[in-house]
Design a protein around this motif. Structure first.
Motif, PDB file in Angstrom:
ATOM      1  N   ASN A  13       0.812  -1.206   0.000  1.00  9.20           N
ATOM      2  CA  ASN A  13       0.000   0.000   0.000  1.00  9.20           C
ATOM      3  C   ASN A  13       0.851   1.264   0.000  1.00  9.20           C
ATOM      4  OD1 ASN A  13      -2.479  -1.278  -0.019  1.00  9.20           O
ATOM      5  ND2 ASN A  13      -2.442  -1.575   2.199  1.00  9.20           N
ATOM      6  N   ILE A  14       2.004   1.222  -0.625  1.00  8.97           N
ATOM      7  CA  ILE A  14       2.900   2.370  -0.615  1.00  8.97           C
ATOM      8  C   ILE A  14       2.278   3.562  -1.336  1.00  8.97           C
ATOM      9  CG2 ILE A  14       4.167   1.694  -2.680  1.00  8.97           C
ATOM     10  CD1 ILE A  14       5.706   3.309   0.422  1.00  8.97           C
ATOM     11  N   TYR A  15       1.525   3.309  -2.401  1.00  7.74           N
ATOM     12  CA  TYR A  15       0.910   4.411  -3.134  1.00  7.74           C
ATOM     13  C   TYR A  15      -0.183   5.071  -2.301  1.00  7.74           C
ATOM     14  CZ  TYR A  15       3.414   2.196  -6.900  1.00  7.74           C
ATOM     15  OH  TYR A  15       4.408   1.659  -7.657  1.00  7.74           O
ATOM     16  N   THR A  16      -0.904   4.304  -1.536  1.00  7.82           N
ATOM     17  CA  THR A  16      -1.927   4.849  -0.652  1.00  7.82           C
ATOM     18  C   THR A  16      -1.288   5.710   0.432  1.00  7.82           C
ATOM     19  OG1 THR A  16      -3.278   2.897  -1.054  1.00  7.82           O
ATOM     20  CG2 THR A  16      -3.860   4.245   0.840  1.00  7.82           C
ATOM     21  N   VAL A  17      -0.179   5.277   0.965  1.00  8.23           N
ATOM     22  CA  VAL A  17       0.519   6.040   1.997  1.00  8.23           C
ATOM     23  C   VAL A  17       1.054   7.349   1.421  1.00  8.23           C
ATOM     24  CG1 VAL A  17       2.529   6.040   3.528  1.00  8.23           C
ATOM     25  CG2 VAL A  17       1.095   4.002   3.348  1.00  8.23           C
ATOM     26  N   VAL A  18       1.633   7.305   0.228  1.00 13.35           N
ATOM     27  CA  VAL A  18       2.152   8.523  -0.402  1.00 13.35           C
ATOM     28  C   VAL A  18       1.012   9.499  -0.670  1.00 13.35           C
ATOM     29  CG1 VAL A  18       3.224   9.436  -2.501  1.00 13.35           C
ATOM     30  CG2 VAL A  18       4.179   7.413  -1.384  1.00 13.35           C
ATOM     31  N   LEU A  19      -0.117   9.003  -1.152  1.00 10.77           N
ATOM     32  CA  LEU A  19      -1.272   9.865  -1.411  1.00 10.77           C
ATOM     33  C   LEU A  19      -1.805  10.476  -0.114  1.00 10.77           C
ATOM     34  CD1 LEU A  19      -3.321  10.914  -3.477  1.00 10.77           C
ATOM     35  CD2 LEU A  19      -4.674   8.864  -3.014  1.00 10.77           C
ATOM     36  N   ALA A  20      -1.854   9.696   0.952  1.00 14.59           N
ATOM     37  CA  ALA A  20      -2.332  10.211   2.238  1.00 14.59           C
ATOM     38  C   ALA A  20      -1.391  11.285   2.785  1.00 14.59           C
ATOM     39  CB  ALA A  20      -2.471   9.070   3.235  1.00 14.59           C
ATOM     40  N   VAL A  78      -3.452  19.939   3.011  1.00 11.50           N
ATOM     41  CA  VAL A  78      -4.436  20.451   3.967  1.00 11.50           C
ATOM     42  C   VAL A  78      -3.742  21.248   5.070  1.00 11.50           C
ATOM     43  CG1 VAL A  78      -6.122  19.755   5.715  1.00 11.50           C
ATOM     44  CG2 VAL A  78      -6.157  18.689   3.472  1.00 11.50           C
ATOM     45  N   ALA A  79      -2.608  20.763   5.555  1.00 10.62           N
ATOM     46  CA  ALA A  79      -1.881  21.461   6.614  1.00 10.62           C
ATOM     47  C   ALA A  79      -1.393  22.830   6.137  1.00 10.62           C
ATOM     48  CB  ALA A  79      -0.705  20.613   7.092  1.00 10.62           C
ATOM     49  N   VAL A  99      -4.416  30.075   6.100  1.00  7.69           N
ATOM     50  CA  VAL A  99      -5.628  30.708   6.620  1.00  7.69           C
ATOM     51  C   VAL A  99      -5.362  31.274   8.011  1.00  7.69           C
ATOM     52  CG1 VAL A  99      -7.968  30.234   7.445  1.00  7.69           C
ATOM     53  CG2 VAL A  99      -7.236  29.380   5.223  1.00  7.69           C
ATOM     54  N   PHE A 100      -4.682  30.522   8.855  1.00  7.82           N
ATOM     55  CA  PHE A 100      -4.378  30.979  10.212  1.00  7.82           C
ATOM     56  C   PHE A 100      -3.495  32.226  10.196  1.00  7.82           C
ATOM     57  CE2 PHE A 100      -1.433  30.897  13.846  1.00  7.82           C
ATOM     58  CZ  PHE A 100      -2.342  31.126  14.870  1.00  7.82           C
TER      59      PHE A 100
END
Length: 52
Positions: free
Chosen positions: A17-24, A31-32, A38-39
């Motif tokens: 699941n390396i591609y899933t981890v990279v995407l996450a 998002v951060a 915004v802050f």
């Protein structure tokens, strides 16, 4: 016909699941950064995305 060449009805699975981890990780980074921008805009200008 050889049964070795038949793949009908079988699902192909990724070995890991390396591609899933990279995407996450990439999604969390985007998002951060958006939350940080915004802050900082709110902290410095008193509103979000106000032009100085």
């Amino acid at each position: 016909m050889s049964p070795n060449g038949q793949t009908q009805g079988k699902n192909i699975k990724a070995p890991d699941n390396i591609y899933t981890v990279v995407l996450a990780v990439a999604t969390c980074a985007v998002v951060a950064v958006a939350v940080f921008v915004v802050f900082m805009c709110y902290k410095q200008y008193g509103t979000i995305f106000k032009m100085p």
